[in-house]
Each structure stands twice: as C-alpha cells, then as structure tokens.
Design a protein around this motif. Structure first.
Motif, PDB file in Angstrom:
ATOM      1  N   LEU A 156       0.833  -1.196   0.000  1.00  0.00           N
ATOM      2  CA  LEU A 156       0.000   0.000   0.000  1.00  0.00           C
ATOM      3  C   LEU A 156       0.869   1.247   0.000  1.00  0.00           C
ATOM      4  CD1 LEU A 156      -2.222  -1.425   2.810  1.00  0.00           C
ATOM      5  CD2 LEU A 156      -2.829  -1.314   0.407  1.00  0.00           C
ATOM      6  N   SER A 211      -4.199   3.972  -8.848  1.00  0.00           N
ATOM      7  CA  SER A 211      -5.112   3.245  -7.986  1.00  0.00           C
ATOM      8  C   SER A 211      -4.614   1.844  -7.670  1.00  0.00           C
ATOM      9  CB  SER A 211      -6.488   3.205  -8.633  1.00  0.00           C
ATOM     10  OG  SER A 211      -7.313   2.329  -7.957  1.00  0.00           O
ATOM     11  N   LYS A 251      -1.318  -0.944  -4.240  1.00  0.00           N
ATOM     12  CA  LYS A 251      -2.602  -0.247  -4.161  1.00  0.00           C
ATOM     13  C   LYS A 251      -2.400   1.117  -3.533  1.00  0.00           C
ATOM     14  CE  LYS A 251      -6.148  -3.755  -3.776  1.00  0.00           C
ATOM     15  NZ  LYS A 251      -7.076  -4.424  -2.882  1.00  0.00           N
ATOM     16  N   SER A 252      -3.159   2.045  -4.024  1.00  0.00           N
ATOM     17  CA  SER A 252      -3.058   3.403  -3.535  1.00  0.00           C
ATOM     18  C   SER A 252      -4.077   3.628  -2.426  1.00  0.00           C
ATOM     19  CB  SER A 252      -3.342   4.320  -4.716  1.00  0.00           C
ATOM     20  OG  SER A 252      -3.272   5.632  -4.330  1.00  0.00           O
ATOM     21  N   VAL A 253      -3.643   4.229  -1.332  1.00  0.00           N
ATOM     22  CA  VAL A 253      -4.571   4.547  -0.243  1.00  0.00           C
ATOM     23  C   VAL A 253      -4.486   6.029   0.071  1.00  0.00           C
ATOM     24  CG1 VAL A 253      -4.516   2.281   0.833  1.00  0.00           C
ATOM     25  CG2 VAL A 253      -2.850   4.005   1.512  1.00  0.00           C
ATOM     26  N   ALA A 254      -5.446   6.497   0.851  1.00  0.00           N
ATOM     27  CA  ALA A 254      -5.558   7.939   1.038  1.00  0.00           C
ATOM     28  C   ALA A 254      -4.509   8.528   1.970  1.00  0.00           C
ATOM     29  CB  ALA A 254      -6.953   8.275   1.564  1.00  0.00           C
ATOM     30  N   SER A 255      -4.025   7.774   2.917  1.00  0.00           N
ATOM     31  CA  SER A 255      -3.132   8.367   3.916  1.00  0.00           C
ATOM     32  C   SER A 255      -2.440   7.262   4.703  1.00  0.00           C
ATOM     33  CB  SER A 255      -3.940   9.212   4.894  1.00  0.00           C
ATOM     34  OG  SER A 255      -4.849   8.380   5.592  1.00  0.00           O
ATOM     35  N   GLU A 299      -2.891   6.648   7.769  1.00  0.00           N
ATOM     36  CA  GLU A 299      -3.917   6.004   8.587  1.00  0.00           C
ATOM     37  C   GLU A 299      -4.672   4.965   7.774  1.00  0.00           C
ATOM     38  OE1 GLU A 299      -4.930   6.185  11.817  1.00  0.00           O
ATOM     39  OE2 GLU A 299      -6.611   4.855  11.392  1.00  0.00           O
ATOM     40  N   ALA A 339      -5.698  -0.621   6.632  1.00  0.00           N
ATOM     41  CA  ALA A 339      -5.760  -1.705   5.653  1.00  0.00           C
ATOM     42  C   ALA A 339      -4.842  -2.851   6.067  1.00  0.00           C
ATOM     43  CB  ALA A 339      -5.385  -1.184   4.281  1.00  0.00           C
TER      44      ALA A 339
END
Lengths: 294, 519, 338
Positions: free
Chosen positions: B37, B206, B230-234, B236, B241
């Motif tokens: 991630l 993404s 995979k791309s995540v928002a932050s 946290e 995840a």
C-alpha cells in the motif's frame, strides 16, 4: 450531500392524526421533546459565542508545539491537544462559532431571497413563475458540492466564500417551499377577498402570505440549518472550506482521521458535537412542527 | 562513513551478484502474493503512467518502476552499489567518459533482446523528452560501443554519475520494440521491461497488479508470485488496511503517532530507514520578500526546531544544518555560521526588512508530517510578527507551483544519497533547476566542482563549503534528517522491510525481487 | 376485488389518453432550458478557476511558441462566448474535451470510472429503498408502536449524522476491528462478484443510510396519512378489507410516487456524496477524480463530470415526472399544482 427535497422531507401538512394522539397522551413528553433540544442548542450557542468572551481560553490556532498530542483530561486541556499543540476544547468552541455563523447566514439568505422569489413566483404566476421556477430548477440540478468546491478553489477558501457557495443552494430550496406554500394559500377565500377589495400585490404578500407561510418555513429552516452545518463540515473536511489552521469541526475530523488508530478522540469529539447539534436542530424542528400542527 | 563512501565510489567495475541478505526473521521462501500500500499525494500516484520518459512523478514512483523495469544499478543496504541489469562500470580519470557494462542473456518480457542498443535507445529518448523528470547530465553522446557496452560522453566532468543513476529515469530501461509497437500512451499504462515482475493490469494511481517474470535474469528470483500495489488515502488508511489484512506492507509511513502505535503492535514490524534528505525550507530569492537577505535571516532566527522535533516527532530524527543525512555520503550535521534561533534578533530583522508588512505564502507537500511541521513553523513565526498562510499541494500541483515561479517559501526535502544526485542539493539550490529559488554562480561552481570529482574526501570538503555558504547567504534553513519507515506484517522479509536501506529520493527503494514470506 | 379494480383503471388507457402525452411533451420542453442552463452555469463557474491550461498540458519545458500553438488549438485566447460555443458543440457531439493533467479524453476517463460509481449508487439506492419500504410499512401499520418508535429513532440518527463521519466509524468498526468488510479498494464484479459486493458495502451504507432515513420518514408519514384520510381506504376498511392488504396493495403503491419523485430530486446531491465517500475508501470512481481534478484545476474533467451528472438528474426528473402524471393524473396532478 444527500440534502433531500424540502417539501417532501418535511412530512406533509397532514400528519395531524398522529399529533392529535400525542397531544392527548401527555404534555410533559411533548414539552421535553421541545425543550431538551432547544436547551442544548442554547447551551451550545452560549458556549461558543459567550463563554470565550468571558473566560480566556487557550488559543485555538496558536498552540505551542511543546504540548502536542496530549490525551483528553490532561491538565489544562480537558479534551486534549491536536498534533501541533492546539487545545481541542477551544477548537471545538471556535469551530462551533463557524458552524453556527455559516448556518445562520446561509439559512437567512435562503429564507429572505429564496422566500421572496418563491412568493413572487407563487403569487403572480404566469411568466414570472416560469422564469423563476426554471432558474431555481437549474440551480437545484447543479451539484451543490461541486460549485462550493470550485468557488473555494477559485477564490480561495474562507468563511465568506463558503457562505456564498452554500447560499446558491439554499435559495432555490427555500424558493420552492415558499412557492408551493403560496400556491396553496392563493386559492383560499381570504386571499380572494383581499384581491377583490383591490389590495395591492405586495401588500397582500406582506400582510397575508408571509405571516401564513412563515411557520412552515421556520420549521423547515431548522432542518436546513442542520444540513448546512453538515455541508460546511464536508467542505472543510475536504480542505475546501475553512482553511487550516482555523478551527472547523469538519477540518478537525479530517485531521483527526489521519491518526485515527493512534488517537480516535480527535475524530470522536468533533463528530459527537456535530451530531448532537444537528440532532437537536432536527428534533426541535419536528417538535415545533408538531406543536404548530403544520 | 568512510566504508560507505569507499563502497559507493569505487571506480573499478564489480561483478558480484545481487547480495541483499534477508534478515533475522527466517529464510525467505518462494511463492506467495504480496499487496503493498502506498499513500496518494506522493508515491501513491502515477497519473501519467509508468514510461520513464514521460512519468512526471519520476523517482516518486520508483517502487513501481523498479518492480517492472528492474534497475541498471541498485542502491542496497549500507550504501552498496548493486549491479542489477548492468554488471559494472568505469569512469575515466577526467570524469567525462563513463562506460557501462550491460548484463548478457537478458530479455524483456516481450521476448526481445535486452542489450546495449536498447539501453542507448532509452537514454537518448529520456534525454530528448520534455519531462521535468529527464536526466540532467551534460551529455554529448550516448553510444553502444559493443553489443553489451554503452559509452556515455559528457561535456563536463561528473564523478557522481553512478550515484546519480539511482535517482534518474535512465536507470529504468523500457523495451524499445514495445514502445514503438504499442505507442507511448498505451505503453505508459502497460509497460514492458526486464524487471522481476510484469504487468497484469494497471489502473492509474489506484492499483498496479504484477506477476512474476518467469524469464527474469536472476535465477530463484523474484521470490513472490504476485505483487500488487494499491493506492490509499493516507498513512492512517494504509495502517487500517494492514490491520484489516488487505495488504501486507505499507511503504513510507511518516506520521509520528501512528509509528508509535505501530511499534507497539506485535503483528507488524516497523523498519526505520536511513535518512539522506533533510527537511528544509526553500526561500525564493528571485522574488520579494525573500530577495532581501535580512528577510531570509529573519526566518532563520525565528525558527526553533528543537521543541518541534521533541514534541511532534518524539526526537526520532537528528537535527541538521545542511543538506546531508546520516544515511548518505559526506554527512555533516553542522554548518559554520548557521544563524540559530534568536527571537529578539528575529523581531528586529522582521521590522527592518518589512517582513511584517506582508503575508507569506508557505507551501508544502500534502503529507501529514510536512503539514504538521509547517503549522508548527507558522505558530513560531507568528510570535515574532511574521504572518503566513499554508498551502498543501499534491505532487503535480506542487511541481506547477515551482515552474510558475510564483512561490515564496516551500517546505521540502533536500539532499540525496549523494548530494550530486537527483533531489540532491542542485535540485534545490542551483541556477538551472526549475525547483530552485537560488541563482548564485558561486554556489553553482562549488556544486559542479564537487560533482565533477571522483575523490571522495575532496568532494566532501566542497560540500561542506557549500553548506556553509548556503548558511551564510541564508538561502534556506534546514530542519532535521527525516526518513520515513516501512511497515510490514510479521512474516514478510526483505531489504527495506526488515533491513534498513539508505533513501535514494527521500524514501528508499525496496528491492522487490528479494522480498519474500519467511518460512 | 370490485373496489380494487375501480381504483386502478388500465395503465394503457391512461398513457394513451392525450392529456398525459401533452403533459409529457410540455415537461420535455421545459427540461431543455434547464439542461442548457446547467451546462452554461457549469462553464461559467469553471472559468473561475485560475490556471494556464496550455502551459500545464505541455509542461515546464515547452517553448512559448508551443504554448501559443496549443492555445490557438484549444481556443484559449478567444472571448468567453466563443469558447463556450466550441465547448458546447463538442459536448453535443459527445466530445467532452481532454484532461489538462494527462491529456486523456475526458470521455475515456469517465467511461472507466462510471461503472464503479453507478454500481455504488445503485447499491446504496436499492438497499435504502428496500429497507425503507420494509421499515416504513411496519412503522405505519401501527403508529407509535414499537416498530414506529424504532423507525423514528433510526431515521432521526440517519438524518443527523454526517456521511463522512459515518464512513470513518464504519471503517473503524467493521473493517479494522471486525474485519467483516474491506476498508479500501475495489474488486471488479467480473473478477469476483462476492468480493465486489463486499468492497462496496461499507461505502454504500455510508451513502445510503441518510437516504434510507429520509425515505423511511416520508413513506411512513405518507402511508399513515393515506390510511387515515383517503376516502377509498376508509371505505375499504369499512367494508372489512384486512388492513395489511390495504396497506400493501393501495397505500404503499400510492406512496411510492412521492418516494420516486424524491429520489429523482435527490440524484443531484449524489455527486457530492460520492465525492466525499469514494476517497475515504480509496475507490477509483467518478467522485474521487472530481475532487482530484478540482485541486489540479483540471477544468475539462470537472466540466465533463458536472454536465454528465446534471444531464442524468434532469432526465431522471423528467422520467419521474412523466411516470408520476401518467400513472395517476387525477390525484397527482392536482397535488403537484397546489
């Protein structure tokens, strides 16, 4: 957001049977349903606007980094501090100021501008109605949040711009309610009497229409107020509303989200206040509608 | 430090095979699928695709590029230069001619041959591209002087060439046949290289799904069968995840409180990398207000990083006054003549320079650490009368800010494993870089000289001079030598995950071919 | 039985009756200026965004000549009305422009992302309607009974909670703690349908819970009102028709009209909802790219998304309007005019 359409949200004029039963049931429960939320809102207003002027609170934006990340119930910081040292409690109160200010301004603009447009459209009908209704339709079809985001991005984020952006949407919403309510009134006998007796248009509007549709608009406006607060929170949550480091419940939630696993209270505390405020507004709106049997 | 520098700057070719040894957790076993991630805003975005010649995000996307293309040379543990798709190099004594030896018997995943011609084609293509990511060497010619030998002739000496390759798009060799057949646009989405993995599917910014390259040159590698990014928002979101078993590795975690939380969690391992890029505040000396040296000095005097380091970052990183960090070469934490914290002096300077009359635009990257640092600065400055507004940008708009020249101050990182390379000093302080706020010929000459030499002690002496000069001119205060950490669930091993790596561009490159589940 | 048949004359007869068709025609004509108005407003608003599109498209190393060339090509230096005309012409031909960030066709970008967003919204809607019907009917059956009180509490909560807060809470409880659903990412239905539904469940709940609350309130109020007011129902009850039957066969279908209209009107607000929810769950849908594009000043993409959504809203409203009046003109037309 999922701001539902007003005239269908505020349940129809005729939920009287339920109200009648409730009236029969007992006054104190009804009283509580009114005064509990009203009391909470008054408390919040007092806390946000009056208390900071009486009692010196820690600065909501100039927190010292020496006190970063303190947990709730730390000495001097009842709700703890955020990662750069700002006191959470004072940020809640100042953020509350923003929420109430934006909510009030947007609702007032909606009521006055939207209300007048709606009454004009309903009363005069014909071409005036068509033009006004089409314009309102366009505004409602346009996604509210996108406009607000673009305004914030184009003009820079600020409280004033948030108010403008959200007003663009509250105006058509109140406009439609005012229009339907006016249409409903128009056919009533006292209205016909006023027209036959030659009373001028705007006087009719002012002396007869406005007082009659005001209760309906007012109770709706409490619901609308809550929606505006949530929308302002959404804008700030996305970073397009009140700019950091100024406090806003939405941006506090966004910031808190970044360290949810480590300090969930940074999300929970502003969320709780947001929820409590909006619930109180909704409950108050329902209670008033019940009481005034609208 | 001397051992590091000797290893990094040998001028003889080396031919050892990839050596990264797995750490204590247990021997690596073949097989398995790994999901990695990465957070958007920096490394988790690849909006332009993964073509080395056109990927504006450049080295930020090194994880994906390395997995698909492999590298000519890799930067390994303890700063060792590891030959991957190249087997060795030599640099002429005048440091103007570099010869690269290309590994034989390698094919791209489309079956075409990987050879000197392909490398030359790629490097020339990179140099001609319009991308801000293109290599900045003063190249006269790049030619194949043998089926597996590439000769690069420069118009100015560059002793740090090999160190600069790690940061450069030239390290990633694309299949020329595939680029020509698919067209650039399609290729960027489904690139073809000779790396340990090949592309199964790619949803830009993404998800990038890769599978093992069965024809990879190194037998027994990669260990993993499937690798998905995979791309995540932050930070946290990535941490959640991981806890939710949706990924096994989170790359580049920098949020201090989450790092502390993760360290306490027994199901994950946190590996702190070795910093090579200190945080600094760039000041745009080409426009007001920071064209005035007194204004710049005021900023230096208004900033006190010690409490920020202690309370926000838990003293995790060393504070520095120059552009070198403990993981790189020529590390020196102090600069002579550095203007330290002095609030009284700051107030005087603020008034003298008129800094209290303006509101400064303080920019940074959209990352929690950078933002917290910036907010803390804003508070400190306000105490001496400096007003500022903060803007946090994602990578693409940040680049746009720089190229437009309209920025005033920007919290960034400066420095690299080798100060001459990539996001090194030149990137932030030379006249020719679009990301610099300084046009100073004297500083340029110091940096160019240092880059041209091959003798390490001479180079380091020049870099010390440069750091002192930057301090004297108040070109930009430095804060601390930051390096993010990689978080992996227990049972995953590899360089960068269970072994620290020096960072190439702010964040280290994990050597994915050596990552595995432990038995 | 006989009573029931009287109430619902043949649908075919109704639709073919000329008043409905004329009404539909009128509504269609009215929708066109609205659609135009929305596209115009979009264009005006987007022009508020600063940014030199040609420069950004070509990058920092472009020569002024190249930039000028592209500006001519994209008509960037021409007056507002000319540019609007070009853009509108493009839209009518299905060409929504090119992204400033990576040069891709806006239509392609939307095409890739729309299925996810459509599925997410569909899921949210279907679930919220089905549950709202269920709870609304139960609640209306016995006003102030247990089900009713429960529905009031639940819908009040749903109305008052902010969707972004709900999303965070759902992630924390159901993804991190219980691990019943994924916190991030999306599995395409062609890969694995079960995983696909799981990956969309939490976001669908975050979007759908407020909708469910509104619909439940509306349905409940509408049904209760009908059960106690409408003549034909009172008659039916007097004749001894069991209450459940009346509820399900008459009150509910009639209440659905109000619900459908509300849904149509709600659609416009959904762009906002997905724009907030998708990034929280790292879903690569239309909402996520919208936020990204506004930050990046990628005007063509934002315009494209807004136009498409607005068109969907206007068309949906048109359909619900027509459906509404066609199926029961007598009652509904009067009501909507008053």
């Amino acid at each position: 957001m999922s701001a539902p359409l007003p005239e269908l949200l505020a349940p129809d004029a005729a939920v009287k049977p339920v109200a009648a039963r409730a009236r029969a049931r007992g006054g104190w429960a009804r009283g509580l349903r009114l005064w509990l939320p009203a009391g909470f809102l008054l408390l919040m207003l007092g806390a946000c606007f009056v208390w900071p002027n009486i009692y010196t609170l820690p600065n909501p934006v100039r927190g010292s980094v020496l006190e970063a990340g303190l947990p709730p119930l730390s000495p001097g910081h009842v709700f703890g501090t955020d990662p750069v040292g700002n006191d959470v409690f004072s940020r809640i109160l100042y953020g509350g100021q923003i929420s109430f200010e934006v909510g009030f301004a947007v609702t007032a603009i909606g009521l006055v501008v939207g209300g007048l447009l709606g009454i004009a459209a309903g009363y005069w009908g014909g071409a005036v109605d068509t033009i006004i209704s089409r314009v309102l339709d366009v505004l409602i079809a346009f996604p509210a949040l996108v406009l607000a985001l673009v305004i914030a991005e184009g003009l820079g984020p600020s409280e004033l711009h948030v108010i403008w952006a959200l007003s663009v949407f509250s105006v058509p919403v109140y406009g439609r309610i005012a229009r339907s309510a006016t249409l409903a009134l128009r056919e009533q006998t006292f209205m016909l009497a006023a027209r036959l007796s030659g009373t001028r248009g705007w006087r009719v509007m002012l002396r007869h229409i406005v007082p009659n549709i005001t209760p309906q608009l007012m109770t709706f406006s409490l619901l609308g107020f809550g929606v505006v607060i949530i929308l302002e929170g959404a804008l700030s949550f996305l970073g397009f509303g009140i700019p950091l480091p100024e406090a806003s419940w939405g941006s506090m939630i966004a910031q808190g989200q970044q360290t949810l696993s480590a300090s969930p209270d940074l999300v929970l505390i502003p969320s709780a206040f947001l929820f409590a405020t909006v619930v109180s507004l909704n409950l108050l709106g329902d209670a008033l509608r019940e009481r005034w049997a609208i | 430090m001397l051992a590091l520098t000797a290893a990094a700057c040998s001028s003889a070719s080396s031919s050892s095979s990839s050596s990264a040894a797995p750490a204590a957790n247990g021997a690596p076993r073949a097989g398995g699928s790994l999901t990695v991630l990465e957070a958007t805003g920096y490394s988790g975005d690849w909006p332009d695709g993964l073509d080395p010649a056109t990927n504006i995000d450049g080295a930020a996307d090194q994880d994906y590029m390395d997995a698909v293309y492999g590298e000519l040379f890799e930067l390994g543990p303890k700063g060792a230069v590891i030959p991957d798709l190249a087997t060795g190099y030599s640099i002429s004594t005048d440091a103007k001619t570099i010869t690269l030896n290309i590994r034989q018997g390698v094919t791209f995943t489309d079956g075409t041959a990987f050879n000197a011609a392909a490398v030359v084609w790629n490097i020339n293509r990179d140099l001609k591209s319009a991308c801000t990511c293109k290599p900045t060497w003063p190249v006269k010619s790049v030619t194949a002087t043998g089926p597996y030998t590439v000769t690069i002739v420069l118009s100015a000496p560059d002793g740090a060439f090999i160190d600069e390759i790690f940061d450069s798009t030239a390290d990633w060799i694309a299949s020329p046949t595939a680029v020509q057949k698919m067209g650039e646009k399609a290729f960027a989405v489904k690139p073809v290289g000779a790396g340990p993995f090949e592309v199964v599917s790619d949803t830009l910014s993404s998800a990038l799904v890769l599978k093992r390259n069965p024809g990879y040159w190194q037998k027994g590698r990669p260990y993993l069968d499937n690798l998905t990014f995979k791309s995540v928002a932050s930070d946290e979101a990535g941490y959640e995840a991981l806890l939710a078993h949706e990924g096994q590795v989170y790359v580049d975690m920098s949020t201090p409180s989450l790092l502390q939380q993760a360290a306490k969690n027994s199901s994950v391992e946190v590996e702190n990398q070795l910093s090579t890029s200190p945080y600094d505040l760039q000041l745009n000396t080409l426009t007001p207000p920071f064209n005035n040296p007194k204004a710049r000095q005021a900023i230096y005097a208004a900033t006190n990083f010690a409490p920020i380091l202690q309370h926000v970052f838990d003293n995790m990183y060393p504070s520095v006054q120059g552009f070198t960090g403990p993981g790189g070469i020529c590390y020196d934490p102090t600069a002579s003549g550095y203007q330290g914290y002095d609030p009284t002096l700051a107030k005087t300077l603020v008034q003298q320079s008129g800094l209290d009359q303006v509101t400064i635009n303080l920019g940074t990257i959209q990352n929690l650490v950078a933002q917290e640092t910036t907010e803390a600065l804003q508070t400190q400055w306000a105490a001496v009368g400096i007003k500022s507004t903060i803007h946090a940008y994602a990578l693409a708009p940040l680049i746009a800010q720089f190229t437009s020249g309209k920025w005033q101050s920007m919290v960034q990182t400066a420095g690299s494993f080798d100060p001459a390379a990539g996001v090194g000093v030149g990137f932030r302080f030379s006249s020719v870089s679009p990301f610099s706020g300084v046009h100073d010929p004297h500083l340029d000459s110091l940096l160019n000289q240092a880059a041209a030499l091959t003798d390490m002690s001479q180079r380091c002496a020049l870099y010390t001079q440069a750091a002192n000069y930057i301090a004297k001119q108040y070109y930009g205060p430095f804060y601390f030598a930051f390096a993010p950490a990689n978080v992996a669930v227990k049972g995953v091993v590899g360089p960068g995950l269970t072994q620290p790596l020096p960072a190439v561009v702010v964040t280290p490159t994990v050597l994915w071919e050596d990552v595995a589940y432990s038995s | 039985m006989a009573v029931a048949e009287e109430l619902r004359p043949g649908i075919a007869a109704r639709v073919l009756g000329s008043p409905s068709l004329r009404l539909a025609g009128r509504r269609l004509l009215a929708a066109i200026p609205v659609l135009w108005g929305v596209t115009f407003l979009t264009y005006v608003v987007m022009n508020l965004l600063p940014g030199d599109a040609a420069q950004e498209l070509l990058g920092a190393n472009a020569t002024p000549a190249e930039v000028h060339q592209l500006e001519l090509q994209l008509h960037l230096n021409e007056p507002f009305w000319v540019r609007y005309g070009h853009w509108l012409a493009g839209v009518l031909h299905g060409n929504l422009g090119t992204s400033v960030v990576n040069g891709e066709n806006v239509t392609t970008i939307l095409g890739a992302r729309l299925p996810l967003t459509a599925e997410l919204l569909g899921y949210a809607f279907v679930a919220s309607i089905v549950l709202a019907v269920g709870l609304g009917v139960l609640a209306a059956r016995k006003p102030n009974g247990i089900a009713d009180r429960f529905s009031i509490v639940v819908s009040m909560t749903g109305l008052s909670v902010a969707p972004y807060v709900l999303a965070l809470v759902l992630i924390y409880i159901f993804a991190v703690r219980l691990q019943w659903f994924p916190a991030i990412g999306y599995t395409s239905p062609s890969v694995n349908l079960a995983e696909n539904l799981k990956s969309l469940t939490l976001p669908a709940v975050a979007i759908g819970f407020p909708l469910f609350s509104v619909y439940t309130r509306l349905l409940r109020a509408d049904i209760v009102e009908q059960m106690q007011r409408e003549d034909y129902i009172v008659t039916a009850r007097a004749k001894g028709v069991p209450p459940w039957r009346i509820l399900l066969r008459h009150a509910l279908p009639n209440s659905m009209f109000g619900l459908i209209t509300l849904i149509g009107l709600n659609l416009g607000t959904l762009v906002g909802a997905v724009a907030i929810i998708e990034p929280i769950f790292s879903l690569p849908g239309v909402g996520a790219i919208l936020i990204q594009s506004i930050s990046d000043h990628d005007v063509p993409v934002v315009e494209g998304i807004v136009v498409v959504f607005a068109a969907v809203v206007v068309v949906a409203n048109l359909l619900t309007d027509v459906l509404y009046t066609a199926l029961d003109p007598r009652i509904r037309y009067e009501r909507s005019a008053s």
